[in-house]
Design an enzyme around this catalytic site. Structure first.
Site, mmCIF file in Angstrom:
data_model
loop_
_atom_site.group_PDB
_atom_site.id
_atom_site.type_symbol
_atom_site.label_atom_id
_atom_site.label_comp_id
_atom_site.label_asym_id
_atom_site.label_seq_id
_atom_site.Cartn_x
_atom_site.Cartn_y
_atom_site.Cartn_z
ATOM 1 N N HIS A 12 37.487 -50.115 -35.889
ATOM 2 C CA HIS A 12 38.162 -50.382 -34.606
ATOM 3 C C HIS A 12 39.690 -50.381 -34.766
ATOM 4 C CE1 HIS A 12 37.535 -54.920 -35.687
ATOM 5 N NE2 HIS A 12 38.695 -54.515 -36.144
ATOM 6 N N HIS A 193 39.384 -51.944 -46.014
ATOM 7 C CA HIS A 193 40.822 -51.962 -45.706
ATOM 8 C C HIS A 193 41.431 -53.324 -45.980
ATOM 9 C CE1 HIS A 193 39.321 -53.471 -41.807
ATOM 10 N NE2 HIS A 193 40.515 -53.607 -41.298
ATOM 11 N N GLU A 240 35.334 -57.613 -42.235
ATOM 12 C CA GLU A 240 34.879 -57.299 -40.869
ATOM 13 C C GLU A 240 33.491 -56.664 -40.871
ATOM 14 O OE1 GLU A 240 39.121 -56.607 -38.499
ATOM 15 O OE2 GLU A 240 38.028 -54.858 -39.179
HETATM 16 C C1 DHB Z 1 44.109 -51.992 -38.961
HETATM 17 C C2 DHB Z 1 42.724 -52.086 -38.979
HETATM 18 C C3 DHB Z 1 42.066 -53.097 -38.287
HETATM 19 O O1 DHB Z 1 40.707 -53.287 -38.292
HETATM 20 C C4 DHB Z 1 42.783 -54.000 -37.543
HETATM 21 O O2 DHB Z 1 42.124 -54.915 -36.832
HETATM 22 C C5 DHB Z 1 44.180 -53.931 -37.531
HETATM 23 C C6 DHB Z 1 44.828 -52.923 -38.234
HETATM 24 C C7 DHB Z 1 44.833 -50.908 -39.671
HETATM 25 O O3 DHB Z 1 44.233 -50.185 -40.478
HETATM 26 O O4 DHB Z 1 46.025 -50.721 -39.416
HETATM 27 FE FE FE Z 2 40.201 -55.462 -37.237
#
Ligand code: DHB
Ligand code: FE
Length: 280
Positions: A12, A193, A240
């Protein structure tokens, strides 16, 4: 009777929302990612759900750090877009399904998931970006939405297995709703991430690929993944992915994969998308 027919796992990333909103989807950076979305949108047009239950997390846009529900469900008739970063997106208002949402709320609470009841809930990129990924740019969303927000922002965070069990309970709740409704369920966020600190930008393709594979092949392995493993292997924000476990838990025993797309990078994130249909 209402029935859950399919599950969607989707990242997301807010920058994906900005790319939709700013018409950047065919730019060289974004094209390989966005090339994976029309097939999912075609599937959604054919599948035609009446309702989507969207398991997502708020990122401080609507739920402040003053009060953090572990599990919260939106029971309103509509939910306004809100966001951090780029600000509220100019996407259609998200229409709810109050009757089914109240039914699920009652059923979850009677089965030991003490939901926070949200009569008002603004929805951020955690919910609206997966809607665009699977529906494209539209004047109105093609189905009603029941938002379920999970705290993955501040520890203690619910375990993947607890999220799975909430999914199982959601399935039973939906199946005891008397109206004929076709329901899909989304798990959003991830995949690997981390957006801050020394490991910012880290990606773990082998972990993500095995996670996608085992949603069909070995979901019991995924149920056993602990927080520390998510954080070590997939970065602080990879946690997440516990929300994908609610989606998978709600699908029952046997599922088959109908579509998958995985692309690195999208902002700081490994962007994953998977569609699973139930076999029974
Ligand atoms: C990013 C990814 C996310 O899931 C989020 O909530 C905020 C930022 C990103 O990769 O920049
Ligand atoms: Fe997120």
């Amino acid at each position: 009777m209402a029935k859950i027919t399919a599950g969607i796992g989707s990242s997301h990333v807010p920058a994906i929302g900005a790319a939709f909103d700013q018409g950047l989807t065919q730019e060289p950076y974004w094209k390989p990612l966005f090339d994976g979305y029309p097939a999912a949108q075609e599937w959604m047009k054919k599948h035609k759900p009446d309702v989507a239950i969207i398991i997502y997390n708020d990122h401080g846009s609507a739920i402040s750090l003053e009060c953090i529900p572990t599990f919260a469900i939106g029971v309103a008739d509509e939910f306004q877009p809100a966001d951090e970063g780029w600000g509220p997106r100019k996407v259609p208002v998200v229409k709810g399904h109050s009757a089914l949402a109240w039914h699920i709320t009652e059923s979850l609470i009677m089965n030991e998931f003490d939901m926070t009841i949200m009569n008002k809930l603004d929805v951020d990129h955690g919910l609206t970006v997966p809607l665009n990924i699977t529906c494209g740019i539209v004047d109105e969303w093609p189905f009603a939405v029941i938002p379920i927000a999970v705290n993955v922002v501040m520890f203690p965070i619910p375990s993947g297995d607890r999220c799975w069990r909430m999914g199982e309970t959601i399935r039973k709740a939906v199946e005891s709703f008397p109206e004929d409704l076709k329901v899909v369920i989304f798990g959003t966020g991830g995949m690997s991430h981390q957006i801050h600190g020394e490991r910012s930008g880290m990606i773990n393709r082998p972990f993500d690929t095995a996670f996608l594979d085992d949603l069909t092949k070995n979901p019991d392995r995924l149920r056993k993944i602990q927080h520390v493993e998510y954080v070590q292997e997939t970065g602080a924000e990879g946690i997440e992915m516990v929300m994908w476990m609610t989606m998978r838990g709600a699908l029952g025993k046997d599922v088959h994969e109908v579509y998958r797309h995985y692309h690195v990078p999208a902002s700081n994130t490994a962007a994953g998308l998977i569609i699973l249909e139930t076999d029974d």
